[in-house]
Design an enzyme around this catalytic site. Structure first.
Site, PDB file in Angstrom:
ATOM      1  N   ARG A   1       0.853  -1.182   0.000  1.00 15.28           N
ATOM      2  CA  ARG A   1       0.000   0.000   0.000  1.00 15.28           C
ATOM      3  C   ARG A   1       0.886   1.228   0.000  1.00 15.28           C
ATOM      4  O   ARG A   1       1.877   1.288   0.715  1.00 15.28           O
ATOM      5  CB  ARG A   1      -0.914   0.005   1.233  1.00 15.28           C
ATOM      6  CG  ARG A   1      -1.741   1.269   1.371  1.00 15.28           C
ATOM      7  CD  ARG A   1      -2.766   1.162   2.468  1.00 15.28           C
ATOM      8  NE  ARG A   1      -3.767   0.159   2.162  1.00 15.28           N
ATOM      9  CZ  ARG A   1      -4.813  -0.116   2.937  1.00 15.28           C
ATOM     10  NH1 ARG A   1      -4.957   0.547   4.085  1.00 15.28           N
ATOM     11  NH2 ARG A   1      -5.679  -1.029   2.597  1.00 15.28           N
TER      12      ARG A   1
ATOM     13  N   ASP B   1       6.401   6.321  -1.615  1.00 14.17           N
ATOM     14  CA  ASP B   1       7.655   5.697  -2.064  1.00 14.17           C
ATOM     15  C   ASP B   1       8.533   5.245  -0.901  1.00 14.17           C
ATOM     16  O   ASP B   1       9.751   5.151  -1.023  1.00 14.17           O
ATOM     17  CB  ASP B   1       8.447   6.648  -2.971  1.00 14.17           C
ATOM     18  CG  ASP B   1       7.692   6.993  -4.253  1.00 14.17           C
ATOM     19  OD1 ASP B   1       6.978   6.105  -4.768  1.00 14.17           O
ATOM     20  OD2 ASP B   1       7.802   8.136  -4.724  1.00 14.17           O
ATOM     21  N   ARG B   2       7.914   4.982   0.222  1.00  9.73           N
ATOM     22  CA  ARG B   2       8.609   4.491   1.418  1.00  9.73           C
ATOM     23  C   ARG B   2       9.619   5.497   1.990  1.00  9.73           C
ATOM     24  O   ARG B   2      10.502   5.135   2.763  1.00  9.73           O
ATOM     25  CB  ARG B   2       9.318   3.150   1.144  1.00  9.73           C
ATOM     26  CG  ARG B   2       8.354   1.995   0.838  1.00  9.73           C
ATOM     27  CD  ARG B   2       7.395   1.797   2.000  1.00  9.73           C
ATOM     28  NE  ARG B   2       6.583   0.593   1.893  1.00  9.73           N
ATOM     29  CZ  ARG B   2       5.320   0.565   1.474  1.00  9.73           C
ATOM     30  NH1 ARG B   2       4.741   1.692   1.049  1.00  9.73           N
ATOM     31  NH2 ARG B   2       4.635  -0.553   1.458  1.00  9.73           N
ATOM     32  N   LEU B   3       9.446   6.769   1.639  1.00  9.15           N
ATOM     33  CA  LEU B   3      10.297   7.817   2.213  1.00  9.15           C
ATOM     34  C   LEU B   3       9.605   8.365   3.459  1.00  9.15           C
ATOM     35  O   LEU B   3       9.225   9.541   3.541  1.00  9.15           O
ATOM     36  CB  LEU B   3      10.561   8.923   1.189  1.00  9.15           C
ATOM     37  CG  LEU B   3      11.316   8.488  -0.070  1.00  9.15           C
ATOM     38  CD1 LEU B   3      11.540   9.678  -1.001  1.00  9.15           C
ATOM     39  CD2 LEU B   3      12.653   7.852   0.294  1.00  9.15           C
ATOM     40  N   HIS B   4       9.422   7.496   4.435  1.00  7.82           N
ATOM     41  CA  HIS B   4       8.647   7.817   5.619  1.00  7.82           C
ATOM     42  C   HIS B   4       9.346   8.876   6.478  1.00  7.82           C
ATOM     43  O   HIS B   4      10.574   8.983   6.486  1.00  7.82           O
ATOM     44  CB  HIS B   4       8.425   6.559   6.466  1.00  7.82           C
ATOM     45  CG  HIS B   4       7.944   5.384   5.691  1.00  7.82           C
ATOM     46  ND1 HIS B   4       6.837   5.439   4.863  1.00  7.82           N
ATOM     47  CD2 HIS B   4       8.412   4.099   5.595  1.00  7.82           C
ATOM     48  CE1 HIS B   4       6.637   4.259   4.317  1.00  7.82           C
ATOM     49  NE2 HIS B   4       7.590   3.432   4.733  1.00  7.82           N
TER      50      HIS B   4
END
Length: 251
Positions: free
Chosen positions: A24, A218-221
């Protein structure tokens, strides 16, 4: 020799969802240094209120991780029952695995898994028992059935012969302490019906670190961690703890 998997699951049933393909994208939230309060509890309170207002079931559910004196870890979900300058409070059976862990290694970690809002909060620090009076005050607020249930499960995590044994014990205790008349006007008629067990009480985790995690695209949390020194005297006196500082962590 174990055969390498193309997917992420070696379940026997091919209809089982492949966890490696469950993804997700996290959209719509951010966490910037410019918006951070000096006190992480202020940010926790704001996030907790948002989670509560979102309708998420059990917003106070948190994973509590402990380790035994010889370093064997364990984790389970418990419910947060209070928080503030003195720490995060929870209650449990004092014969449980978690209580034995904390007796030999009085440190713990919490995770609030607020996935629906693409957030989580991690907390770590020393853990201390609550005063008996504080545990008793909370115990009196629990529903009648929950108080009887605490007595019925005297040896939490211990092996029992079957559910019948547990229900028989519950019935015996309910007969010993009948549910009071809800219409009674006597002071504390409901609260005082079932006493606090000697084997039940609360704990307080005093945070030395609190990390706020906000899911991003983009998983750049975003990961912001507050940390401070907590000397022994700060366990009971928040003013004795060091000042909070913040760092940004790589996702």
């Amino acid at each position: 020799m174990h055969k390498p998997l193309v997917g992420g699951s070696d379940a026997v049933d091919p209809a089982t969802p492949d966890p490696a393909r469950l993804r997700r994208s996290y959209e719509g939230g951010d966490l910037s240094e410019s918006a951070l309060p000096a006190d992480p509890l202020a940010l926790f309170a704001a996030w907790f209120a948002q989670v509560h207002d979102s309708g998420l079931a059990e917003p106070n559910a948190m994973v509590l991780a402990t380790a035994s004196a010889d370093g064997v870890p364990s984790a389970r979900t418990v419910l947060l029952k209070g928080y503030g300058p003195h720490g995060f409070r929870f209650f449990t059976n004092l014969t449980s695995d978690k209580a034995r862990d904390l007796a030999g290694n009085p440190r713990g970690a919490l995770v609030f898994p607020w996935h629906a809002l693409h957030r989580q909060v991690r907390v770590a620090g020393p853990v201390v028992p609550l005063a008996r009076e504080e545990s008793a005050a909370y115990f009196r607020t629990r529903p009648y059935g929950s108080r009887i249930g605490a007595w019925a499960s005297e040896h939490q995590s211990g092996v029992i012969g079957g559910r019948d044994e547990l229900e028989r014990r519950f019935a015996e205790l309910a007969a010993r302490w009948p549910e009071p008349d809800a219409t009674s006007t006597a002071p504390d008629a409901l609260a005082g019906a079932v006493p606090l067990p000697d084997f039940w009480g609360g704990y307080r985790l005093v945070p030395s670190s609190i990390e706020f995690w906000q899911g991003r695209r983009d998983r750049l949390h975003d990961r912001i961690k507050y940390r401070r020194d907590v000397p022994p005297q700060a366990v009971d006196d928040p003013a004795a703890a060091g000042p909070w500082t913040t760092v940004r962590l790589s996702p």
